[in-house]
Motif scaffolding. Structure first.
Motif, PDB file in Angstrom:
ATOM      1  N   PHE A   1       0.842  -1.202   0.000  1.00  0.00           N
ATOM      2  CA  PHE A   1       0.000   0.000   0.000  1.00  0.00           C
ATOM      3  C   PHE A   1       0.877   1.252   0.000  1.00  0.00           C
ATOM      4  CE2 PHE A   1      -2.583   3.353   1.869  1.00  0.00           C
ATOM      5  CZ  PHE A   1      -3.789   3.201   1.203  1.00  0.00           C
ATOM      6  N   ILE A   2       1.995   1.209   0.694  1.00  0.00           N
ATOM      7  CA  ILE A   2       2.920   2.353   0.717  1.00  0.00           C
ATOM      8  C   ILE A   2       3.499   2.588  -0.682  1.00  0.00           C
ATOM      9  CG2 ILE A   2       5.137   3.180   1.622  1.00  0.00           C
ATOM     10  CD1 ILE A   2       4.394   1.716   4.252  1.00  0.00           C
ATOM     11  N   GLN A   3       3.829   1.500  -1.393  1.00  0.00           N
ATOM     12  CA  GLN A   3       4.277   1.647  -2.782  1.00  0.00           C
ATOM     13  C   GLN A   3       3.176   2.301  -3.625  1.00  0.00           C
ATOM     14  OE1 GLN A   3       5.925  -1.884  -4.622  1.00  0.00           O
ATOM     15  NE2 GLN A   3       6.766  -2.611  -2.672  1.00  0.00           N
ATOM     16  N   CYS A   4       1.949   1.864  -3.379  1.00  0.00           N
ATOM     17  CA  CYS A   4       0.799   2.442  -4.086  1.00  0.00           C
ATOM     18  C   CYS A   4       0.657   3.919  -3.736  1.00  0.00           C
ATOM     19  CB  CYS A   4      -0.461   1.674  -3.685  1.00  0.00           C
ATOM     20  SG  CYS A   4      -1.950   2.180  -4.542  1.00  0.00           S
ATOM     21  N   LYS A   5       0.920   4.259  -2.490  1.00  0.00           N
ATOM     22  CA  LYS A   5       0.839   5.653  -2.022  1.00  0.00           C
ATOM     23  C   LYS A   5       1.802   6.554  -2.793  1.00  0.00           C
ATOM     24  CE  LYS A   5       2.014   8.318   2.146  1.00  0.00           C
ATOM     25  NZ  LYS A   5       3.007   9.110   1.460  1.00  0.00           N
ATOM     26  N   TYR A   6       3.010   6.047  -3.065  1.00  0.00           N
ATOM     27  CA  TYR A   6       3.976   6.848  -3.823  1.00  0.00           C
ATOM     28  C   TYR A   6       3.457   7.157  -5.229  1.00  0.00           C
ATOM     29  CZ  TYR A   6       7.288   5.614  -0.102  1.00  0.00           C
ATOM     30  OH  TYR A   6       7.913   5.457   1.104  1.00  0.00           O
ATOM     31  N   TRP A   7       2.809   6.166  -5.844  1.00  0.00           N
ATOM     32  CA  TRP A   7       2.212   6.377  -7.165  1.00  0.00           C
ATOM     33  C   TRP A   7       1.068   7.397  -7.080  1.00  0.00           C
ATOM     34  CZ3 TRP A   7       3.768   5.166 -11.919  1.00  0.00           C
ATOM     35  CH2 TRP A   7       4.746   4.164 -12.066  1.00  0.00           C
ATOM     36  N   ILE A   8       0.270   7.288  -6.032  1.00  0.00           N
ATOM     37  CA  ILE A   8      -0.841   8.235  -5.857  1.00  0.00           C
ATOM     38  C   ILE A   8      -0.306   9.655  -5.682  1.00  0.00           C
ATOM     39  CG2 ILE A   8      -2.752   8.910  -4.341  1.00  0.00           C
ATOM     40  CD1 ILE A   8      -3.128   5.929  -3.706  1.00  0.00           C
ATOM     41  N   ASP A   9       0.749   9.792  -4.859  1.00  0.00           N
ATOM     42  CA  ASP A   9       1.370  11.110  -4.679  1.00  0.00           C
ATOM     43  C   ASP A   9       1.770  11.702  -6.030  1.00  0.00           C
ATOM     44  OD1 ASP A   9       1.111  10.834  -1.943  1.00  0.00           O
ATOM     45  OD2 ASP A   9       3.175  10.157  -1.623  1.00  0.00           O
ATOM     46  N   HIS A  10       2.339  10.829  -6.876  1.00  0.00           N
ATOM     47  CA  HIS A  10       2.773  11.272  -8.207  1.00  0.00           C
ATOM     48  C   HIS A  10       1.576  11.684  -9.064  1.00  0.00           C
ATOM     49  CE1 HIS A  10       4.895  11.412 -12.014  1.00  0.00           C
ATOM     50  NE2 HIS A  10       4.074  10.482 -12.508  1.00  0.00           N
ATOM     51  N   PHE A  11       0.512  10.861  -9.043  1.00  0.00           N
ATOM     52  CA  PHE A  11      -0.661  11.148  -9.861  1.00  0.00           C
ATOM     53  C   PHE A  11      -1.385  12.412  -9.388  1.00  0.00           C
ATOM     54  CE2 PHE A  11      -1.095   6.336 -10.800  1.00  0.00           C
ATOM     55  CZ  PHE A  11      -0.200   6.449 -11.855  1.00  0.00           C
ATOM     56  N   LEU A  12      -1.460  12.594  -8.073  1.00  0.00           N
ATOM     57  CA  LEU A  12      -2.175  13.759  -7.528  1.00  0.00           C
ATOM     58  C   LEU A  12      -1.402  15.056  -7.757  1.00  0.00           C
ATOM     59  CD1 LEU A  12      -3.520  12.374  -4.104  1.00  0.00           C
ATOM     60  CD2 LEU A  12      -4.843  12.887  -6.157  1.00  0.00           C
ATOM     61  N   ASN A  13      -0.079  14.958  -7.642  1.00  0.00           N
ATOM     62  CA  ASN A  13       0.779  16.127  -7.881  1.00  0.00           C
ATOM     63  C   ASN A  13       0.325  17.343  -7.055  1.00  0.00           C
ATOM     64  OD1 ASN A  13       2.924  17.533  -9.037  1.00  0.00           O
ATOM     65  ND2 ASN A  13       1.706  18.230 -10.799  1.00  0.00           N
ATOM     66  N   GLY A  14       0.070  17.084  -5.770  1.00  0.00           N
ATOM     67  CA  GLY A  14      -0.310  18.177  -4.874  1.00  0.00           C
ATOM     68  C   GLY A  14      -1.795  18.369  -4.677  1.00  0.00           C
ATOM     69  N   LEU A  15      -2.635  17.694  -5.470  1.00  0.00           N
ATOM     70  CA  LEU A  15      -4.078  17.805  -5.310  1.00  0.00           C
ATOM     71  C   LEU A  15      -4.544  17.000  -4.095  1.00  0.00           C
ATOM     72  CD1 LEU A  15      -5.174  17.426  -9.053  1.00  0.00           C
ATOM     73  CD2 LEU A  15      -5.018  19.551  -7.724  1.00  0.00           C
ATOM     74  N   SER A  16      -5.768  17.259  -3.648  1.00  0.00           N
ATOM     75  CA  SER A  16      -6.306  16.560  -2.475  1.00  0.00           C
ATOM     76  C   SER A  16      -6.661  15.116  -2.813  1.00  0.00           C
ATOM     77  CB  SER A  16      -7.545  17.282  -1.949  1.00  0.00           C
ATOM     78  OG  SER A  16      -8.600  17.172  -2.879  1.00  0.00           O
TER      79      SER A  16
END
Length: 318
Positions: free
Chosen positions: A62-77
């Motif tokens: 899930f933490i690996q997935c979180k890094y991808w989400i951080d990238h996809f969101l690019n600062g968005l909520s």
């Protein structure tokens, strides 16, 4: 678990994440459900994640997935996870699906460790039963108030457990007269972090087992700053349930009575049960232990060599 009504804490968020990752790997989940659940868990986990902790395999994926989400969101909520396109969703599913290959290995490691702990506890108790004519068994479960669990991460739990084990080792207060002990730290969906504690007293020095368990709870509550809860397994009402079926394994145990010894062993083995995978710790401090016993070979215990010989064990001095 209803994710919309949960008051999150470190224990509950890790449990929910593990369940979610498991469902992604082994159950059917539509795209909208995936994004909604992921959005909720991602946002909640942000408040509890610590790079200093060692997480179970499911949480690590899930933490690996979180890094991808951080990238996809690019600062968005986190709410923008609901707008992820099919390619982004497939990428995240692919990351989480890798847990499928580690789940059974992690499960097998847990069973193997619990089996080893059972052997260790059984050997330890056998030495005590062989050494003494009578023992007083006290079982008490220690945890945290539901409304306080949000403030209790594994680092707080470790600190409280360290204080408790130190007082046990020093036989402070209610631990005076101890001949042995064992403990197991677990994590439950509703109970959060909690400890199963077995205390074995010299009945010539201590008699009232209910009172002793209550005093342990008072000490635990003091250690935790009045945020503790407990379950006393030595109340009259609780013991009567097992007395009816001749299965009582707490209170005074005559070591020459095979039935009483067998019952005490069975009660003690609840601490190390390979079937309680759902209770395993999802987050740990590196090198942290979740189970332990006292030592049999200590300087104040007389006749240790003879007892070890009768049990078929070798002394450390041999």
């Amino acid at each position: 678990m209803n994710l919309t009504t949960v008051l999150w804490n470190e224990s509950s968020i890790c449990t929910a994440i593990e369940d979610f990752v498991y469902d992604v790997c082994f159950e059917q989940m539509d795209e909208q459900q995936f994004k909604q659940t992921l959005s909720t868990l991602y946002e909640a986990f942000q408040h509890f994640y610590s790079a200093q902790l060692h997480y179970a395999d499911s949480i690590q994926y899930f933490i690996q997935c979180k890094y991808w989400i951080d990238h996809f969101l690019n600062g968005l909520s986190a709410s923008h996870i609901l707008n992820f396109n099919i390619q982004q969703v497939q990428t995240l599913c692919c990351v989480l699906s890798q847990y499928k290959y580690d789940y059974w290995n992690e499960h097998a490691r847990f069973i193997q460790q619990e089996e080893q702990n059972r052997i260790s506890l059984h050997q330890y108790l056998t030495k005590l039963f062989t050494h003494y004519s009578e023992l007083l068994f006290v079982r008490v479960d220690l945890g945290y108030l539901k409304e306080q669990q949000v403030y209790m991460g594994i680092e707080n739990v470790q600190q409280h457990m360290s204080i408790l084990r130190n007082r046990i080792a020093n036989q402070d207060g209610c631990f005076m007269g101890l001949q042995g002990y064992a403990w197991a730290l677990e994590q439950g969906e509703n109970k959060g972090y909690h400890c199963h504690l077995l205390l074995i007293y010299d009945p010539s020095k201590r008699q009232n087992d209910w009172y002793l368990a209550d005093q342990v709870w008072q000490m635990w509550n003091s250690i935790t700053g009045n945020t503790g809860v407990h379950f006393n397994c030595n109340t009259t009402e609780y013991k009567q349930q097992f007395m009816r079926n001749d299965r009582l394994g707490v209170g005074p145990i005559r070591c020459s009575n095979p039935v009483e010894v067998s019952n005490a062993l069975n009660a003690a083995m609840y601490l190390v049960n390979p079937e309680k995978y759902a209770q395993h710790l999802r987050a740990k401090i590196p090198y942290m232990r979740s189970f332990g016993t006292g030592q049999f070979e200590v300087h104040w215990r007389r006749g240790v060599a003879q007892t070890l010989q009768r049990c078929g064990f070798k002394s450390n001095n041999d």
